[in-house]
Scaffold this active site. Structure first.
Site, PDB file in Angstrom:
ATOM      1  N   ASP A 170       0.745  -1.142   0.027  1.00  0.00           N
ATOM      2  CA  ASP A 170      -0.043  -0.133   0.016  1.00  0.00           C
ATOM      3  C   ASP A 170       0.866   1.370   0.007  1.00  0.00           C
ATOM      4  O   ASP A 170       0.300   2.305  -0.446  1.00  0.00           O
ATOM      5  CB  ASP A 170      -1.018  -0.011   1.031  1.00  0.00           C
ATOM      6  CG  ASP A 170      -2.184  -0.851   0.999  1.00  0.00           C
ATOM      7  OD1 ASP A 170      -2.302  -1.579  -0.191  1.00  0.00           O
ATOM      8  OD2 ASP A 170      -3.046  -1.166   2.003  1.00  0.00           O
ATOM      9  N   ARG A 229      -5.291  19.743  23.739  1.00  0.00           N
ATOM     10  CA  ARG A 229      -4.182  19.393  24.512  1.00  0.00           C
ATOM     11  C   ARG A 229      -3.788  17.871  24.300  1.00  0.00           C
ATOM     12  O   ARG A 229      -4.789  17.037  24.507  1.00  0.00           O
ATOM     13  CB  ARG A 229      -4.038  19.911  25.927  1.00  0.00           C
ATOM     14  CG  ARG A 229      -4.000  21.341  25.927  1.00  0.00           C
ATOM     15  CD  ARG A 229      -3.919  21.651  27.630  1.00  0.00           C
ATOM     16  NE  ARG A 229      -2.567  21.482  28.041  1.00  0.00           N
ATOM     17  CZ  ARG A 229      -2.308  20.794  29.118  1.00  0.00           C
ATOM     18  NH1 ARG A 229      -3.437  20.600  30.164  1.00  0.00           N
ATOM     19  NH2 ARG A 229      -1.040  20.528  29.460  1.00  0.00           N
ATOM     20  N   SER A 252      -5.029   6.840  11.556  1.00  0.00           N
ATOM     21  CA  SER A 252      -6.621   7.197  12.342  1.00  0.00           C
ATOM     22  C   SER A 252      -7.137   6.007  13.080  1.00  0.00           C
ATOM     23  O   SER A 252      -7.729   6.358  14.187  1.00  0.00           O
ATOM     24  CB  SER A 252      -7.292   7.810  11.127  1.00  0.00           C
ATOM     25  OG  SER A 252      -8.688   8.123  11.574  1.00  0.00           O
TER      26      SER A 252
END
Length: 298
Positions: free
Chosen positions: A80, A182, A198
């Site tokens: 990939d 934060r 992700s």
């Protein structure tokens, strides 16, 4: 069977410092594939870097931009990562890509090396599924001046420094303030990238047809800072408020030493990558195989 694609470029995964065994393996695969496609009346060209790394000299060579300008199709042999790199470059030309995986089947390189002889003739005759993937255009703005710009097919990631604590990031969407995060960083992921970094950070899976980005905090200080899905026409701006040695990556292309006040601006690119899959291909089949989902049964 007369091929739909006449001039076909081949790109192989290569290692500048790879062992002789790896180089020889890649050389053998590219040579076999080139001769197979030549036997189907295709004109074969090699990516210049692939030709140099394998020592194959019997075929014409082109740089990747020249492949985009002159070739009907690009066949990528690797994983990939190789496919993403080539796809990002060829998206500006609209050149379709087919991925052949040398190892474990990938999310976008879904033809196994063992089966390409059965699959490619049908695809080259026009029997394929076409899959368009959106790209992002990311910029680093410093005092109103763009100091870095790159396309990304997977994600744009803002990270804290390796030896420093968390960073504080101000996030805006279309000029509207969202929040100060934060965290260890934040990810803006495309649907393609939703199965990459992700996903490991707790982000959602996005189907490739969904025109959206995932905005995913990395190890946020507040557990209420959750991933959010945004429509992809929006412009996302991430400003460095506090923290040392922050960096930004665009599909792993790095922009380091970000300064306080730097703004990483992400918007949808005008270009899309074109992936071709075998007839009957399904995104859900890919997810089920790669993520080891329960397939059910009688």
């Amino acid at each position: 069977m007369h091929p739909t694609f006449q001039r076909v470029a081949l790109v192989g995964k290569y290692h500048e410092s790879g062992s002789s065994a790896i180089v020889e393996s890649t050389r053998a695969v590219i040579s076999d594939l080139a001769n197979f496609l030549s036997g189907m009346s295709c004109e074969i060209v090699l990516d210049k870097s692939t030709a140099e790394s394998t020592g194959l000299e019997e075929f014409r060579t082109l740089e990747v931009p020249e492949i985009g300008e002159q070739c009907d199709l690009c066949v990528v042999v690797g994983g990939d990562g190789t496919m993403l790199g080539v796809g990002r470059q060829l998206a500006t030309y609209g050149t379709p890509l087919i991925g052949i995986n040398q190892g474990r089947l990938g999310f976008i390189t879904d033809i196994s090396l063992e089966h390409y002889r059965e699959v490619l003739p049908l695809m080259l005759a026009g029997e394929f599924e076409e899959d368009h993937r959106s790209l992002m255009l990311g910029k680093v703005m410093r005092e109103g001046v763009c100091v870095f710009e790159a396309h990304a097919m997977n994600d744009v990631v803002v990270n804290r420094g390796a030896a420093s604590g968390m960073v504080e990031l101000r996030v805006e969407v279309d000029g509207h303030f969202v929040a100060n995060h934060r965290a260890d960083g934040i990810i803006v992921a495309t649907p393609t990238g939703s199965t990459a970094y992700s996903l490991s950070a707790g982000g959602p899976l996005l189907h490739p047809l969904v025109p959206a980005w995932a905005l995913v905090p990395i190890a946020p200080h507040s557990l209420s800072n959750r991933p959010i899905v945004l429509a992809d026409p929006v412009e996302i701006a991430i400003e460095i408020v506090a923290g040392r040695d922050a960096s930004a990556t665009f599909d792993m292309q790095s922009m380091t030493s970000l300064h306080h006040g730097d703004r990483i601006v992400v918007r949808r690119s005008e270009f899309r990558a074109r992936f071709l899959h075998p007839k009957g291909w399904s995104y859900f089949d890919t997810l089920r195989r790669k993520l080891h989902w329960n397939t059910g049964g009688s």
